[in-house]
Design a protein around this motif. Structure first.
Motif, PDB file in Angstrom:
ATOM      1  N   LYS A  25      42.185  43.257  42.227  1.00 18.97           N
ATOM      2  CA  LYS A  25      40.913  43.937  42.502  1.00 18.97           C
ATOM      3  C   LYS A  25      41.090  45.415  42.795  1.00 18.97           C
ATOM      4  CE  LYS A  25      40.447  42.788  47.409  1.00 18.97           C
ATOM      5  NZ  LYS A  25      39.678  42.035  48.388  1.00 18.97           N
ATOM      6  N   LYS A  26      42.349  45.825  43.080  1.00 20.45           N
ATOM      7  CA  LYS A  26      42.588  47.253  43.353  1.00 20.45           C
ATOM      8  C   LYS A  26      42.669  48.076  42.064  1.00 20.45           C
ATOM      9  CE  LYS A  26      45.156  46.531  47.616  1.00 20.45           C
ATOM     10  NZ  LYS A  26      46.520  46.254  48.083  1.00 20.45           N
ATOM     11  N   THR A  27      42.776  47.415  40.924  1.00 21.56           N
ATOM     12  CA  THR A  27      42.879  48.145  39.646  1.00 21.56           C
ATOM     13  C   THR A  27      41.508  48.722  39.266  1.00 21.56           C
ATOM     14  OG1 THR A  27      44.681  46.731  38.929  1.00 21.56           O
ATOM     15  CG2 THR A  27      43.485  47.908  37.200  1.00 21.56           C
ATOM     16  N   GLY A  28      41.478  50.021  39.010  1.00 20.05           N
ATOM     17  CA  GLY A  28      40.215  50.705  38.698  1.00 20.05           C
ATOM     18  C   GLY A  28      39.832  50.585  37.228  1.00 20.05           C
ATOM     19  N   SER A  29      38.639  51.111  36.913  1.00 20.26           N
ATOM     20  CA  SER A  29      38.073  50.958  35.565  1.00 20.26           C
ATOM     21  C   SER A  29      38.960  51.551  34.465  1.00 20.26           C
ATOM     22  CB  SER A  29      36.705  51.638  35.487  1.00 20.26           C
ATOM     23  OG  SER A  29      35.761  50.849  36.137  1.00 20.26           O
ATOM     24  N   LYS A  30      39.539  52.715  34.733  1.00 19.35           N
ATOM     25  CA  LYS A  30      40.317  53.382  33.681  1.00 19.35           C
ATOM     26  C   LYS A  30      41.503  52.512  33.271  1.00 19.35           C
ATOM     27  CE  LYS A  30      42.880  57.630  32.766  1.00 19.35           C
ATOM     28  NZ  LYS A  30      44.247  57.090  32.729  1.00 19.35           N
ATOM     29  N   ASP A  31      42.267  52.040  34.252  1.00 17.74           N
ATOM     30  CA  ASP A  31      43.423  51.203  33.945  1.00 17.74           C
ATOM     31  C   ASP A  31      42.967  49.866  33.358  1.00 17.74           C
ATOM     32  OD1 ASP A  31      45.138  53.126  34.805  1.00 17.74           O
ATOM     33  OD2 ASP A  31      45.398  52.292  36.811  1.00 17.74           O
ATOM     34  N   TYR A  50      31.580  31.787  38.014  1.00 15.94           N
ATOM     35  CA  TYR A  50      32.646  32.768  37.782  1.00 15.94           C
ATOM     36  C   TYR A  50      33.974  32.028  37.672  1.00 15.94           C
ATOM     37  CZ  TYR A  50      30.008  37.042  38.086  1.00 15.94           C
ATOM     38  OH  TYR A  50      29.153  38.063  37.794  1.00 15.94           O
ATOM     39  N   ILE A  51      34.867  32.597  36.865  1.00 16.94           N
ATOM     40  CA  ILE A  51      36.159  31.948  36.642  1.00 16.94           C
ATOM     41  C   ILE A  51      37.060  32.165  37.861  1.00 16.94           C
ATOM     42  CG2 ILE A  51      38.211  31.886  35.176  1.00 16.94           C
ATOM     43  CD1 ILE A  51      36.452  32.885  32.845  1.00 16.94           C
ATOM     44  N   VAL A  52      37.751  31.089  38.283  1.00 15.84           N
ATOM     45  CA  VAL A  52      38.689  31.116  39.409  1.00 15.84           C
ATOM     46  C   VAL A  52      40.103  30.827  38.876  1.00 15.84           C
ATOM     47  CG1 VAL A  52      39.294  30.068  41.631  1.00 15.84           C
ATOM     48  CG2 VAL A  52      36.865  30.197  40.922  1.00 15.84           C
ATOM     49  N   PRO A  53      41.105  31.699  39.148  1.00 16.13           N
ATOM     50  CA  PRO A  53      41.014  32.936  39.910  1.00 16.13           C
ATOM     51  C   PRO A  53      40.339  34.079  39.149  1.00 16.13           C
ATOM     52  CG  PRO A  53      43.268  32.595  39.178  1.00 16.13           C
ATOM     53  CD  PRO A  53      42.501  31.371  38.765  1.00 16.13           C
ATOM     54  N   GLY A  54      40.410  34.096  37.833  1.00 17.12           N
ATOM     55  CA  GLY A  54      39.660  35.069  37.029  1.00 17.12           C
ATOM     56  C   GLY A  54      40.013  36.516  37.318  1.00 17.12           C
ATOM     57  N   LEU A  55      39.046  37.380  37.065  1.00 14.81           N
ATOM     58  CA  LEU A  55      39.225  38.814  37.353  1.00 14.81           C
ATOM     59  C   LEU A  55      37.910  39.452  37.770  1.00 14.81           C
ATOM     60  CD1 LEU A  55      37.931  39.940  34.586  1.00 14.81           C
ATOM     61  CD2 LEU A  55      40.260  39.810  33.704  1.00 14.81           C
ATOM     62  N   GLY A  56      36.930  38.619  38.100  1.00 11.48           N
ATOM     63  CA  GLY A  56      35.628  39.154  38.500  1.00 11.48           C
ATOM     64  C   GLY A  56      34.724  39.334  37.296  1.00 11.48           C
ATOM     65  N   ASP A  57      33.795  40.273  37.427  1.00 10.19           N
ATOM     66  CA  ASP A  57      32.840  40.529  36.334  1.00 10.19           C
ATOM     67  C   ASP A  57      33.451  41.550  35.373  1.00 10.19           C
ATOM     68  OD1 ASP A  57      30.677  41.823  34.824  1.00 10.19           O
ATOM     69  OD2 ASP A  57      29.381  40.526  36.016  1.00 10.19           O
ATOM     70  N   ALA A  58      33.799  41.086  34.193  1.00 12.27           N
ATOM     71  CA  ALA A  58      34.533  41.949  33.258  1.00 12.27           C
ATOM     72  C   ALA A  58      33.711  43.180  32.866  1.00 12.27           C
ATOM     73  CB  ALA A  58      34.919  41.149  32.020  1.00 12.27           C
ATOM     74  N   GLY A  59      32.422  42.986  32.556  1.00 19.95           N
ATOM     75  CA  GLY A  59      31.582  44.123  32.156  1.00 19.95           C
ATOM     76  C   GLY A  59      31.524  45.171  33.252  1.00 19.95           C
ATOM     77  N   ASP A  60      31.325  44.743  34.473  1.00 18.09           N
ATOM     78  CA  ASP A  60      31.251  45.686  35.588  1.00 18.09           C
ATOM     79  C   ASP A  60      32.567  46.427  35.790  1.00 18.09           C
ATOM     80  OD1 ASP A  60      28.626  45.165  36.122  1.00 18.09           O
ATOM     81  OD2 ASP A  60      29.015  43.759  37.761  1.00 18.09           O
ATOM     82  N   ARG A  61      33.677  45.721  35.602  1.00 18.64           N
ATOM     83  CA  ARG A  61      34.974  46.373  35.828  1.00 18.64           C
ATOM     84  C   ARG A  61      35.308  47.352  34.696  1.00 18.64           C
ATOM     85  NH1 ARG A  61      39.686  42.941  38.247  1.00 18.64           N
ATOM     86  NH2 ARG A  61      40.332  45.096  38.688  1.00 18.64           N
ATOM     87  N   ILE A  62      34.859  47.047  33.476  1.00 16.78           N
ATOM     88  CA  ILE A  62      35.100  47.968  32.355  1.00 16.78           C
ATOM     89  C   ILE A  62      34.258  49.233  32.520  1.00 16.78           C
ATOM     90  CG2 ILE A  62      34.697  48.315  29.876  1.00 16.78           C
ATOM     91  CD1 ILE A  62      35.256  45.285  29.536  1.00 16.78           C
ATOM     92  N   PHE A  63      32.983  49.034  32.851  1.00 17.26           N
ATOM     93  CA  PHE A  63      32.039  50.162  32.811  1.00 17.26           C
ATOM     94  C   PHE A  63      31.751  50.764  34.184  1.00 17.26           C
ATOM     95  CE2 PHE A  63      31.151  47.650  28.960  1.00 17.26           C
ATOM     96  CZ  PHE A  63      31.446  48.629  28.013  1.00 17.26           C
ATOM     97  N   GLY A  64      32.410  50.240  35.230  1.00 19.26           N
ATOM     98  CA  GLY A  64      32.279  50.822  36.566  1.00 19.26           C
ATOM     99  C   GLY A  64      30.917  50.612  37.174  1.00 19.26           C
ATOM    100  N   THR A  65      30.263  49.493  36.845  1.00 18.05           N
ATOM    101  CA  THR A  65      28.908  49.241  37.354  1.00 18.05           C
ATOM    102  C   THR A  65      28.906  48.269  38.531  1.00 18.05           C
ATOM    103  OG1 THR A  65      28.714  47.643  35.542  1.00 18.05           O
ATOM    104  CG2 THR A  65      27.650  49.762  35.230  1.00 18.05           C
ATOM    105  N   LEU A  66      30.060  48.128  39.178  1.00 20.26           N
ATOM    106  CA  LEU A  66      30.157  47.202  40.318  1.00 20.26           C
ATOM    107  C   LEU A  66      29.204  47.574  41.447  1.00 20.26           C
ATOM    108  CD1 LEU A  66      34.032  46.804  40.600  1.00 20.26           C
ATOM    109  CD2 LEU A  66      32.396  44.967  40.162  1.00 20.26           C
TER     110      LEU A  66
END
Ligand code: PRP
Ligand code: URA
Length: 209
Positions: free
Chosen positions: A22-28, A193-209
């Motif tokens: 969860k610490k990985t930001g949108s750019k990475d 949501y998928i467990v463990p997953g990675l959260g909401d993929a769209g939000d993490r790609i586009f920074g809309t969290l």
């Protein structure tokens, strides 16, 4: 029954672990998704048919192999699927790109269609449908149904993380479509949501969290 291919090459597993953090930001996150899409694309295109052509090397004439006339289309499910397009295009620059817009209703978790624009000759192409997350499977099943309604006969589905529930749903509805994933996770939670997953993929790609 279609085949589930888990593409767990060490480089893919390593990059996916960084994406899950969860610490990985949108750019990475975006860069890693693109890199994994390219690495997975290598496996996904392994069975592309080859045909013979005659060429001349500087030394002599020869019969050489090229990828046959069957053309490819990459179709991302919006939004998150967009993050996998560039990686695949870097492998197959001539592939056409279609778009299918679906979002999950937050209450029912059922997909809602809002967009569909595909290459005019989509029915003659090998289609790679892409979306990083295969959760309940509702979005993938609907997108595959939309593609088939437009004549597509040769389709493969590529995701990053799949839940067993989603895999079963796609295999039941579309037994002719092989699924390629980087990881098969444990389960869905109460919010689908998928467990463990990675959260909401769209939000993490586009920074809309
Ligand atoms: C996510 C994801 C898939 C879908 C997977 O998209 O990118 O399209 O959910 O869930 P499912 O297997 O249960 O259908 P979302 O609906 O959040 O839309 P977005 O990409 O626009 O954020
Ligand atoms: N969509 C996502 O982006 N993530 C999930 O875990 C499930 C659906």
């Amino acid at each position: 029954m279609s085949t589930l291919h888990v593409i767990d090459h060490p480089l893919i597993v390593h990059k996916l672990s960084i994406m899950r953090n969860k610490k990985t930001g949108s750019k990475d996150f975006r860069e890693l998704l693109g890199e994994i899409a390219m690495l997975m694309g290598y496996e996904l295109t392994r069975d592309l048919p080859l045909e013979d052509i005659v060429i001349e090397t500087p030394i002599t004439k020869m019969t050489a192999k090229t990828v046959s006339g069957k053309k490819l289309a990459i179709v991302p499910i919006l939004r998150a699927g967009l993050g996998m397009v560039e990686g695949l295009q870097s492998l197959v620059p001539v592939a056409k790109v279609g778009h299918i817009g679906l979002y999950r209703d937050p209450e029912t978790h059922k997909p809602v269609e809002y967009y569909c624009k595909l290459p005019h000759d989509i029915e003659d192409r090998i289609v790679i449908l892409v979306d990083p997350m295969l959760a309940t499977g509702g979005s993938a099943v609907d997108a595959l149904t939309m593609l088939k309604a437009r004549g597509c006969k040769n389709i493969r589905f590529m995701c990053l993380v799949a839940a067993p529930e989603g895999v079963a749903k796609v295999q039941e509805a579309h037994p002719d479509v092989d699924i390629f994933t980087a990881a098969l996770d444990e389960r869905l939670n109460e919010h689908a949501y998928i467990v463990p997953g990675l959260g909401d993929a769209g939000d993490r790609i586009f920074g809309t969290l």
